[in-house]
Design a protein around this motif. Sequence first.
Motif, PDB file in Angstrom:
ATOM      1  N   ASP A 222      15.444  -0.436   6.104  1.00 54.47           N
ATOM      2  CA  ASP A 222      15.249   0.364   7.312  1.00 54.47           C
ATOM      3  C   ASP A 222      14.160   1.412   7.064  1.00 54.47           C
ATOM      4  O   ASP A 222      14.347   2.338   6.286  1.00 54.47           O
ATOM      5  CB  ASP A 222      16.598   1.029   7.654  1.00 54.47           C
ATOM      6  CG  ASP A 222      16.500   2.122   8.702  1.00 54.47           C
ATOM      7  OD1 ASP A 222      15.402   2.400   9.191  1.00 54.47           O
ATOM      8  OD2 ASP A 222      17.555   2.692   9.022  1.00 54.47           O
ATOM      9  N   GLY A 223      13.033   1.230   7.720  1.00 53.11           N
ATOM     10  CA  GLY A 223      12.074   2.338   7.764  1.00 53.11           C
ATOM     11  C   GLY A 223      10.813   2.184   6.942  1.00 53.11           C
ATOM     12  O   GLY A 223      10.710   1.363   6.029  1.00 53.11           O
ATOM     13  N   ILE A 224       9.869   3.023   7.303  1.00 51.70           N
ATOM     14  CA  ILE A 224       8.535   2.984   6.703  1.00 51.70           C
ATOM     15  C   ILE A 224       8.571   3.315   5.209  1.00 51.70           C
ATOM     16  O   ILE A 224       7.754   2.834   4.431  1.00 51.70           O
ATOM     17  CB  ILE A 224       7.594   3.951   7.470  1.00 51.70           C
ATOM     18  CG1 ILE A 224       6.139   3.789   7.034  1.00 51.70           C
ATOM     19  CG2 ILE A 224       8.012   5.412   7.306  1.00 51.70           C
ATOM     20  CD1 ILE A 224       5.515   2.508   7.465  1.00 51.70           C
ATOM     21  N   GLY A 225       9.567   4.128   4.787  1.00 52.31           N
ATOM     22  CA  GLY A 225       9.662   4.511   3.380  1.00 52.31           C
ATOM     23  C   GLY A 225       9.848   3.286   2.498  1.00 52.31           C
ATOM     24  O   GLY A 225       9.264   3.189   1.404  1.00 52.31           O
ATOM     25  N   ILE A 226      10.645   2.325   2.980  1.00 48.72           N
ATOM     26  CA  ILE A 226      10.876   1.105   2.194  1.00 48.72           C
ATOM     27  C   ILE A 226       9.583   0.290   2.142  1.00 48.72           C
ATOM     28  O   ILE A 226       9.231  -0.297   1.116  1.00 48.72           O
ATOM     29  CB  ILE A 226      12.023   0.256   2.812  1.00 48.72           C
ATOM     30  CG1 ILE A 226      13.271   1.102   3.046  1.00 48.72           C
ATOM     31  CG2 ILE A 226      12.316  -0.974   1.976  1.00 48.72           C
ATOM     32  CD1 ILE A 226      14.054   1.461   1.837  1.00 48.72           C
ATOM     33  N   HIS A 227       8.876   0.296   3.261  1.00 46.36           N
ATOM     34  CA  HIS A 227       7.597  -0.420   3.345  1.00 46.36           C
ATOM     35  C   HIS A 227       6.622   0.141   2.286  1.00 46.36           C
ATOM     36  O   HIS A 227       6.009  -0.612   1.527  1.00 46.36           O
ATOM     37  CB  HIS A 227       7.043  -0.181   4.757  1.00 46.36           C
ATOM     38  CG  HIS A 227       5.823  -0.944   5.096  1.00 46.36           C
ATOM     39  ND1 HIS A 227       5.859  -2.089   5.863  1.00 46.36           N
ATOM     40  CD2 HIS A 227       4.525  -0.730   4.785  1.00 46.36           C
ATOM     41  CE1 HIS A 227       4.623  -2.536   6.003  1.00 46.36           C
ATOM     42  NE2 HIS A 227       3.800  -1.728   5.369  1.00 46.36           N
ATOM     43  N   ILE A 228       6.518   1.464   2.230  1.00 46.19           N
ATOM     44  CA  ILE A 228       5.610   2.086   1.254  1.00 46.19           C
ATOM     45  C   ILE A 228       6.132   1.848  -0.165  1.00 46.19           C
ATOM     46  O   ILE A 228       5.366   1.534  -1.083  1.00 46.19           O
ATOM     47  CB  ILE A 228       5.452   3.602   1.549  1.00 46.19           C
ATOM     48  CG1 ILE A 228       4.806   3.774   2.926  1.00 46.19           C
ATOM     49  CG2 ILE A 228       4.632   4.307   0.469  1.00 46.19           C
ATOM     50  CD1 ILE A 228       4.765   5.203   3.430  1.00 46.19           C
ATOM     51  N   GLY A 229       7.458   1.941  -0.323  1.00 52.08           N
ATOM     52  CA  GLY A 229       8.071   1.681  -1.629  1.00 52.08           C
ATOM     53  C   GLY A 229       7.715   0.283  -2.126  1.00 52.08           C
ATOM     54  O   GLY A 229       7.396   0.085  -3.304  1.00 52.08           O
ATOM     55  N   CYS A 230       7.750  -0.703  -1.210  1.00 43.51           N
ATOM     56  CA  CYS A 230       7.409  -2.083  -1.585  1.00 43.51           C
ATOM     57  C   CYS A 230       5.971  -2.161  -2.089  1.00 43.51           C
ATOM     58  O   CYS A 230       5.683  -2.840  -3.074  1.00 43.51           O
ATOM     59  CB  CYS A 230       7.562  -3.011  -0.383  1.00 43.51           C
ATOM     60  SG  CYS A 230       9.258  -3.391  -0.018  1.00 43.51           S
ATOM     61  N   ARG A 231       5.068  -1.460  -1.413  1.00 47.29           N
ATOM     62  CA  ARG A 231       3.648  -1.471  -1.818  1.00 47.29           C
ATOM     63  C   ARG A 231       3.535  -0.932  -3.240  1.00 47.29           C
ATOM     64  O   ARG A 231       2.811  -1.497  -4.060  1.00 47.29           O
ATOM     65  CB  ARG A 231       2.803  -0.594  -0.903  1.00 47.29           C
ATOM     66  CG  ARG A 231       2.820  -1.052   0.510  1.00 47.29           C
ATOM     67  CD  ARG A 231       1.430  -1.104   1.100  1.00 47.29           C
ATOM     68  NE  ARG A 231       1.358  -2.347   1.847  1.00 47.29           N
ATOM     69  CZ  ARG A 231       0.430  -3.275   1.668  1.00 47.29           C
ATOM     70  NH1 ARG A 231      -0.517  -3.085   0.834  1.00 47.29           N
ATOM     71  NH2 ARG A 231       0.452  -4.392   2.355  1.00 47.29           N
ATOM     72  N   ILE A 232       4.267   0.155  -3.510  1.00 44.09           N
ATOM     73  CA  ILE A 232       4.199   0.757  -4.852  1.00 44.09           C
ATOM     74  C   ILE A 232       4.700  -0.245  -5.896  1.00 44.09           C
ATOM     75  O   ILE A 232       4.176  -0.336  -7.001  1.00 44.09           O
ATOM     76  CB  ILE A 232       5.022   2.066  -4.899  1.00 44.09           C
ATOM     77  CG1 ILE A 232       4.406   3.101  -3.952  1.00 44.09           C
ATOM     78  CG2 ILE A 232       5.124   2.616  -6.321  1.00 44.09           C
ATOM     79  CD1 ILE A 232       5.210   4.384  -3.810  1.00 44.09           C
ATOM     80  N   LEU A 233       5.718  -1.036  -5.522  1.00 42.17           N
ATOM     81  CA  LEU A 233       6.289  -1.995  -6.472  1.00 42.17           C
ATOM     82  C   LEU A 233       5.499  -3.310  -6.518  1.00 42.17           C
ATOM     83  O   LEU A 233       5.900  -4.254  -7.189  1.00 42.17           O
ATOM     84  CB  LEU A 233       7.752  -2.279  -6.112  1.00 42.17           C
ATOM     85  CG  LEU A 233       8.709  -1.082  -6.256  1.00 42.17           C
ATOM     86  CD1 LEU A 233      10.094  -1.436  -5.736  1.00 42.17           C
ATOM     87  CD2 LEU A 233       8.800  -0.608  -7.704  1.00 42.17           C
ATOM     88  N   GLY A 234       4.425  -3.390  -5.721  1.00 46.92           N
ATOM     89  CA  GLY A 234       3.574  -4.587  -5.749  1.00 46.92           C
ATOM     90  C   GLY A 234       4.124  -5.732  -4.922  1.00 46.92           C
ATOM     91  O   GLY A 234       3.753  -6.889  -5.126  1.00 46.92           O
ATOM     92  N   THR A 235       5.025  -5.440  -3.992  1.00 47.78           N
ATOM     93  CA  THR A 235       5.563  -6.493  -3.128  1.00 47.78           C
ATOM     94  C   THR A 235       5.279  -6.118  -1.676  1.00 47.78           C
ATOM     95  O   THR A 235       4.765  -5.044  -1.400  1.00 47.78           O
ATOM     96  CB  THR A 235       7.090  -6.629  -3.306  1.00 47.78           C
ATOM     97  OG1 THR A 235       7.684  -5.355  -3.061  1.00 47.78           O
ATOM     98  CG2 THR A 235       7.466  -7.114  -4.673  1.00 47.78           C
ATOM     99  N   SER A 236       5.656  -7.008  -0.757  1.00 48.63           N
ATOM    100  CA  SER A 236       5.484  -6.597   0.640  1.00 48.63           C
ATOM    101  C   SER A 236       6.760  -6.857   1.416  1.00 48.63           C
ATOM    102  O   SER A 236       7.523  -7.775   1.116  1.00 48.63           O
ATOM    103  CB  SER A 236       4.261  -7.264   1.264  1.00 48.63           C
ATOM    104  OG  SER A 236       4.560  -8.576   1.604  1.00 48.63           O
ATOM    105  N   LEU A 237       6.961  -5.985   2.397  1.00 47.17           N
ATOM    106  CA  LEU A 237       8.159  -6.049   3.238  1.00 47.17           C
ATOM    107  C   LEU A 237       7.853  -6.959   4.417  1.00 47.17           C
ATOM    108  O   LEU A 237       6.850  -6.779   5.097  1.00 47.17           O
ATOM    109  CB  LEU A 237       8.473  -4.624   3.721  1.00 47.17           C
ATOM    110  CG  LEU A 237       9.746  -4.454   4.527  1.00 47.17           C
ATOM    111  CD1 LEU A 237      10.968  -4.698   3.655  1.00 47.17           C
ATOM    112  CD2 LEU A 237       9.810  -3.048   5.115  1.00 47.17           C
ATOM    113  N   ARG A 238       8.749  -7.936   4.659  1.00 46.63           N
ATOM    114  CA  ARG A 238       8.478  -8.862   5.777  1.00 46.63           C
ATOM    115  C   ARG A 238       8.679  -8.168   7.110  1.00 46.63           C
ATOM    116  O   ARG A 238       7.907  -8.341   8.029  1.00 46.63           O
ATOM    117  CB  ARG A 238       9.371 -10.093   5.661  1.00 46.63           C
ATOM    118  CG  ARG A 238       9.002 -10.930   4.461  1.00 46.63           C
ATOM    119  CD  ARG A 238       9.869 -12.131   4.334  1.00 46.63           C
ATOM    120  NE  ARG A 238       9.608 -13.117   5.377  1.00 46.63           N
ATOM    121  CZ  ARG A 238      10.360 -14.183   5.569  1.00 46.63           C
ATOM    122  NH1 ARG A 238      11.408 -14.406   4.805  1.00 46.63           N
ATOM    123  NH2 ARG A 238      10.077 -15.021   6.528  1.00 46.63           N
ATOM    124  N   ALA A 239       9.745  -7.382   7.233  1.00 45.50           N
ATOM    125  CA  ALA A 239       9.982  -6.661   8.497  1.00 45.50           C
ATOM    126  C   ALA A 239      10.877  -5.467   8.245  1.00 45.50           C
ATOM    127  O   ALA A 239      11.715  -5.488   7.351  1.00 45.50           O
ATOM    128  CB  ALA A 239      10.619  -7.593   9.515  1.00 45.50           C
TER     129      ALA A 239
END
Length: 408
Positions: A222-239
């Motif tokens: 839930d939320g943009i924070g997870i999206h940014i967190g994924c970028r930091i971890l080198g992955t991407s959030l599908r939705a």
Amino acid sequence: MPRLLDLVLVVVVLLAVWPLMLLRALAGRLQKGHVFQREIRVGRFRTLYEQLHFSGDWPGRGLAQLLNILRGDLAFAGPRPLRPEECATLPAEAQARFSVRPGLISAHRVRQATGIDHDQEYISDVEFAYSESLKGNVSLLLRGAAISVLKGRSRPAPPELDFFGISIVNTTMDEAIDWILQGATTSPAQLMAFVNPDCLNIAYRHDEYRSILQHASRVLPDGIGIHIGCRILGTSLRANINGTDLFPRLCAALNEQPELSLFLLGAQAGVADQVAQNMQARFPQLRIAGTQHGYFDPEDDLRVIERINSSGANILLVAFGAPRQELWLAKYREQLRPGVVMGVGGLFDFYSGRIPRAPQWLRELGLEWTWRLLQEPKRMWRRYVIGNPLFLFRVLRQARQSAAGRFE
Ligand code: UDP
């Protein structure tokens, strides 16, 4: 009026970049023997036009599209230009998208960047066509420019994401809803949770909550924070699958399956009732088997569970806020008869109309949290002003540790 804006803007941009375009045109000519690569696209009123790109593989291919804008084939803001074969699969309701020029930046692309493109592309295109205005176009362009920061190179989207030992499903809104519908008639109850950075911060120090999330049937991002967190971890959030976006879509799906019903538990007295009324007005076949406010005595827990079970509801939404709702659900999971139970935080406050939700443009920018902060600064400042950087710091540390682990 939007065309005038495009003309002014394209002339200004062309004046600034024409030397670059000339160089790029020459580079294409030298490499491929021709300046432009032309592709047929469907324009306004379904007329076909040639979309231009500079030929060759040097960067800056897309600069040639400025000439399409100058010619009037294309706008800066508008639905994505479609290839003729893509039009064949469009439903009749999509026709209105062709009443405006296609554009370089569409609302759907902006939503894709923040993971909230839950509806089909033609829906936001038609919305755009019906509401096109100068102000709307400027706002879309600014949003497009802002989200370009969030994009960047594509990264793998693994089926599961890991944040501090909690596994989060990386999925789409449609799949998340199918999962709920399929689980609605199963037993025992499956616990579903939504987590945002605040929840993950709480889980970091709250052992019981963390263990509940680790053992939940499914945890959604839930939320943009997870999206940014994924970028930091080198992955991407599908939705970005937050409860507030999921709820009306779940109601729409239940409207088609009236044999399944919902129970709404939580929020102040009268709020869940108001949500039930509002949603039933929107979805006439939707069955809400019962509601109950969230300020009852813990001694009444069993009585409330009895009400939920005897209502025959298949899906239970509990809005007590995190982690209270998850602790309550985990404690009574065995006794609860609905097939799927989930914590939904402040969702009922939004759908009852008690608290207005952030406007769409803020959500598209991933800034819904700033809205909540402004609404309730006293309660929310710790969550966002301290919580967001703390979450990012912890994700960075996790990224460093996993990189170190890889090189050991
Ligand atoms: N709430 C409740 N019972 C309580 C405490 C809170 O029903 O004892 C409700 C509250 O009225 C609100 C929701 O729980 O509707 C919590 O909202 P919040 O915005 O804190 O949740 P979040 O989405 O941030 O987890």
